[in-house]
Design a protein around this motif. Structure first.
Motif, PDB file in Angstrom:
ATOM      1  N   SER A 171      42.288 -12.960   7.215  1.00 40.84           N
ATOM      2  CA  SER A 171      41.118 -12.403   6.547  1.00 40.84           C
ATOM      3  C   SER A 171      39.999 -13.443   6.471  1.00 40.84           C
ATOM      4  N   ARG A 172      38.817 -13.079   6.932  1.00 40.97           N
ATOM      5  CA  ARG A 172      37.682 -14.011   6.886  1.00 40.97           C
ATOM      6  C   ARG A 172      37.346 -14.424   5.455  1.00 40.97           C
ATOM      7  N   PRO A 173      37.274 -13.488   4.488  1.00 39.76           N
ATOM      8  CA  PRO A 173      36.994 -13.928   3.109  1.00 39.76           C
ATOM      9  C   PRO A 173      38.003 -14.938   2.586  1.00 39.76           C
ATOM     10  N   VAL A 174      39.288 -14.769   2.920  1.00 33.20           N
ATOM     11  CA  VAL A 174      40.301 -15.727   2.461  1.00 33.20           C
ATOM     12  C   VAL A 174      40.068 -17.089   3.104  1.00 33.20           C
ATOM     13  N   VAL A 175      39.728 -17.102   4.387  1.00 33.60           N
ATOM     14  CA  VAL A 175      39.440 -18.363   5.076  1.00 33.60           C
ATOM     15  C   VAL A 175      38.258 -19.066   4.411  1.00 33.60           C
ATOM     16  N   GLU A 176      37.236 -18.304   4.014  1.00 29.62           N
ATOM     17  CA  GLU A 176      36.059 -18.895   3.372  1.00 29.62           C
ATOM     18  C   GLU A 176      36.400 -19.443   1.985  1.00 29.62           C
ATOM     19  N   VAL A 177      37.177 -18.693   1.208  1.00 34.33           N
ATOM     20  CA  VAL A 177      37.585 -19.185  -0.109  1.00 34.33           C
ATOM     21  C   VAL A 177      38.468 -20.417   0.041  1.00 34.33           C
ATOM     22  N   ARG A 178      39.360 -20.404   1.034  1.00 31.75           N
ATOM     23  CA  ARG A 178      40.241 -21.557   1.230  1.00 31.75           C
ATOM     24  C   ARG A 178      39.428 -22.811   1.567  1.00 31.75           C
ATOM     25  N   ALA A 179      38.379 -22.667   2.349  1.00 36.68           N
ATOM     26  CA  ALA A 179      37.522 -23.814   2.661  1.00 36.68           C
ATOM     27  C   ALA A 179      36.841 -24.329   1.397  1.00 36.68           C
ATOM     28  N   ALA A 180      36.409 -23.409   0.543  1.00 34.16           N
ATOM     29  CA  ALA A 180      35.779 -23.814  -0.717  1.00 34.16           C
ATOM     30  C   ALA A 180      36.775 -24.505  -1.637  1.00 34.16           C
ATOM     31  N   VAL A 181      37.976 -23.963  -1.718  1.00 33.42           N
ATOM     32  CA  VAL A 181      39.024 -24.554  -2.542  1.00 33.42           C
ATOM     33  C   VAL A 181      39.363 -25.959  -2.057  1.00 33.42           C
ATOM     34  N   THR A 182      39.460 -26.120  -0.750  1.00 35.80           N
ATOM     35  CA  THR A 182      39.757 -27.440  -0.183  1.00 35.80           C
ATOM     36  C   THR A 182      38.691 -28.449  -0.575  1.00 35.80           C
ATOM     37  N   PHE A 183      37.426 -28.030  -0.506  1.00 38.72           N
ATOM     38  CA  PHE A 183      36.329 -28.930  -0.901  1.00 38.72           C
ATOM     39  C   PHE A 183      36.452 -29.315  -2.367  1.00 38.72           C
ATOM     40  N   ILE A 184      36.715 -28.338  -3.237  1.00 37.83           N
ATOM     41  CA  ILE A 184      36.819 -28.614  -4.674  1.00 37.83           C
ATOM     42  C   ILE A 184      37.952 -29.600  -4.954  1.00 37.83           C
TER      43      ILE A 184
END
Length: 292
Positions: A171-184
């Motif tokens: 899922s693209r939204p999950v990939v985007e949230v995962r990238a944000a989570v990784t940054f945090i």
């Protein structure tokens, strides 16, 4: 269910108080002998099959015979009943992608929740039980564990949680949230803005906020706060930090703000909670569960 009784017995025999990472790769056993309230849990991409008892957090309740699935890293406060027993699979993304190469279903549409649960059918319970039973067979576990682990994932993909599991890697939204989570997580102790997080995920701030609320039920700022507080509590439980040093170690610049946020989450001041966590009857479980 007869298989649940066997699984419960295996967890009682091989588990330890709290969360115990077994010699079988990616297999963790959870054994909570007494009731536990407001326990910190870290969920990565994982599956948890509850064999006995129940746990609850936010709007989620998972009881015996149910399987819980998480597809994103997050930090929750949970309550567990006495006698809680569960087997946890930390899902290896590369293995899941390998299995999905032969999957004809398209990526799921929409924005999925990070959590899902369902009743565990007999085939899944059987596979998980055989996986845990390998702890009784150390001579063959290394060869058989990858095969049974693969079966567990296939059982999940062909069951009611299949769409959620696919969303975890497709899922693209999950990939985007995962990238944000990784940054945090990687910049947890540093000052940064929501705009910084959005740029790391290649989305707008408005989209980032919407995706976090849809998947995790929190804002990016609330996510960072929960992670900081859980890490601070873990430091306090280990006994090497004061409230002030724990606050600084996780990125807080204001001791008063840290105290306010901590009490709002845990119901105690950091100092009082440290005393509670250092009690012998609490510490053994707390230190094993805080990082789970």
């Amino acid at each position: 269910m007869e298989r649940l009784d066997e699984l419960t017995g295996l967890i009682e025999r091989h588990g330890r108080p709290g969360a115990f990472r077994t010699p079988v790769p990616r297999l963790t056993l959870v054994r909570q002998d007494g009731p536990a309230d407001r326990v910190d849990l870290h969920y990565s991409t994982m599956m948890c099959l509850v064999a006995q008892g129940q746990k609850s957090f936010t709007d989620t309740f998972v009881g015996a015979g149910e399987v819980f699935l998480s597809i994103l890293d997050t930090y929750v406060l949970a309550d567990m009943s006495a006698g809680y027993r569960a087997a946890v699979l930390e899902i290896e993304t590369s293995l899941l992608l390998d299995i999905l190469t032969a999957d004809p279903l398209p990526p799921p549409s929409g924005v999925p929740r990070a959590f899902a649960k369902a009743g565990a059918d007999a085939a899944l319970v059987d596979a998980v039980t055989r996986w845990v039973r390998l702890l009784d067979e150390p001579d063959t576990a290394a060869a058989l564990a990858p095969l049974v682990e693969r079966e567990v994932l296939i059982r999940l993909l062909t069951g009611p949680l299949g769409a959620t599991l696919r969303a975890g890697v497709r899922s693209r939204p999950v990939v985007e949230v995962r990238a944000a989570v990784t940054f945090i997580v990687e910049h947890l102790t540093e000052p940064f803005t929501v705009g910084d997080v959005a740029r790391a995920a290649h989305v707008s701030e408005a989209t980032l906020f919407r995706l976090f609320k849809a998947t995790l039920g929190v804002t990016p700022v609330q996510y960072r706060q929960a992670h900081r507080l859980q890490r601070a509590r873990s430091l306090l439980a280990a006994g090497a930090h004061t409230a002030e040093s724990a606050a600084l170690a996780v990125g807080y610049r204001s001791a008063s703000q840290f105290g306010h946020d901590y009490r709002a989450r845990y119901g105690r001041t950091p100092g009082r909670d440290r005393e509670h966590l250092m009690r012998p009857d609490v510490r053994a479980t707390a230190t094993r569960l805080l990082s789970f």
